[in-house]
Design an enzyme around this catalytic site. Structure first.
Site, PDB file in Angstrom:
ATOM      1  N   HIS A  53      41.299  36.124  43.174  1.00 44.52           N
ATOM      2  CA  HIS A  53      42.470  36.358  44.023  1.00 44.52           C
ATOM      3  C   HIS A  53      41.997  36.991  45.326  1.00 44.52           C
ATOM      4  CE1 HIS A  53      45.698  36.500  40.615  1.00 44.52           C
ATOM      5  NE2 HIS A  53      44.858  35.492  40.459  1.00 44.52           N
ATOM      6  N   GLU A  55      42.909  39.573  47.017  1.00 43.65           N
ATOM      7  CA  GLU A  55      42.719  41.025  46.978  1.00 43.65           C
ATOM      8  C   GLU A  55      41.383  41.389  46.338  1.00 43.65           C
ATOM      9  OE1 GLU A  55      45.359  39.190  45.898  1.00 43.65           O
ATOM     10  OE2 GLU A  55      47.030  40.519  45.457  1.00 43.65           O
ATOM     11  N   CYS A  83      49.555  41.067  41.739  1.00 41.54           N
ATOM     12  CA  CYS A  83      49.788  40.890  40.306  1.00 41.54           C
ATOM     13  C   CYS A  83      49.198  42.087  39.553  1.00 41.54           C
ATOM     14  CB  CYS A  83      49.135  39.588  39.843  1.00 41.54           C
ATOM     15  SG  CYS A  83      47.318  39.652  39.822  1.00 41.54           S
ATOM     16  N   CYS A  86      45.373  42.527  40.147  1.00 39.33           N
ATOM     17  CA  CYS A  86      45.046  43.000  41.498  1.00 39.33           C
ATOM     18  C   CYS A  86      45.503  44.440  41.700  1.00 39.33           C
ATOM     19  CB  CYS A  86      45.652  42.065  42.531  1.00 39.33           C
ATOM     20  SG  CYS A  86      44.864  40.432  42.514  1.00 39.33           S
TER      21      CYS A  86
END
Length: 151
Positions: A53, A55, A83, A86
């Site tokens: 992801h 992040e 999420c 993250c």
């Protein structure tokens, strides 16, 4: 507020690049002081890695550059509410401030869902600023998924 908006614009550009690669259009920028330390977009398909992801990628890049697992004087700008994975990464890295654009009712973990930073098991909670460029950040996601559904 002008500088914060420009960092979110950089994150949005990363989201556009992710979309162009066929990835879910989420972008992130990690800032220390007035310097962009890392910028990237989702790369889960490209890397065949469910943890890739935006992040996580920018936090990994900064930790590698600084040779540290902690980033207490860094601010993260991301186009979508993080999420649970993250949010945990942001907490463990000790990110100082989190700015995000679109809210994620289904998978978010900051203002929605598990509200990770409010849990008693959370070791560190950044200052959170939600809704920066919310309309644009939401629209790029809606457009992406609409195009995926259309034949």
């Amino acid at each position: 507020m002008e500088r914060k908006a420009s960092y979110m614009e950089l994150a949005f550009k990363q989201a556009e690049l992710a979309a162009a690669r066929g990835e879910v259009p989420v972008g992130a920028v990690l800032v220390r002081g007035n310097k962009v330390v890392a910028a990237d977009g989702n790369r889960t398909i490209e890397f065949k890695d469910p943890t890739a992801h935006a992040e996580v990628l920018v936090i990994r890049a900064a930790c590698d550059e600084l040779q540290s697992e902690r980033l207490p004087d860094h601010d993260l700008y991301v186009t979508l509410e993080p999420c649970p994975m993250c949010a945990a990464t942001i907490s463990f890295a000790r990110i100082r401030r989190l700015y995000f654009g679109a809210f994620d009712i289904k998978s978010g973990a900051v203002e929605n869902g598990t509200r990770f930073f409010g849990q008693p098991t959370c070791h560190h909670a950044p200052d959170v600023y939600a809704g920066l460029m919310e309309r644009e950040c939401s629209e790029i996601l809606k457009t992406f998924f609409r195009q995926k559904r259309e034949p």
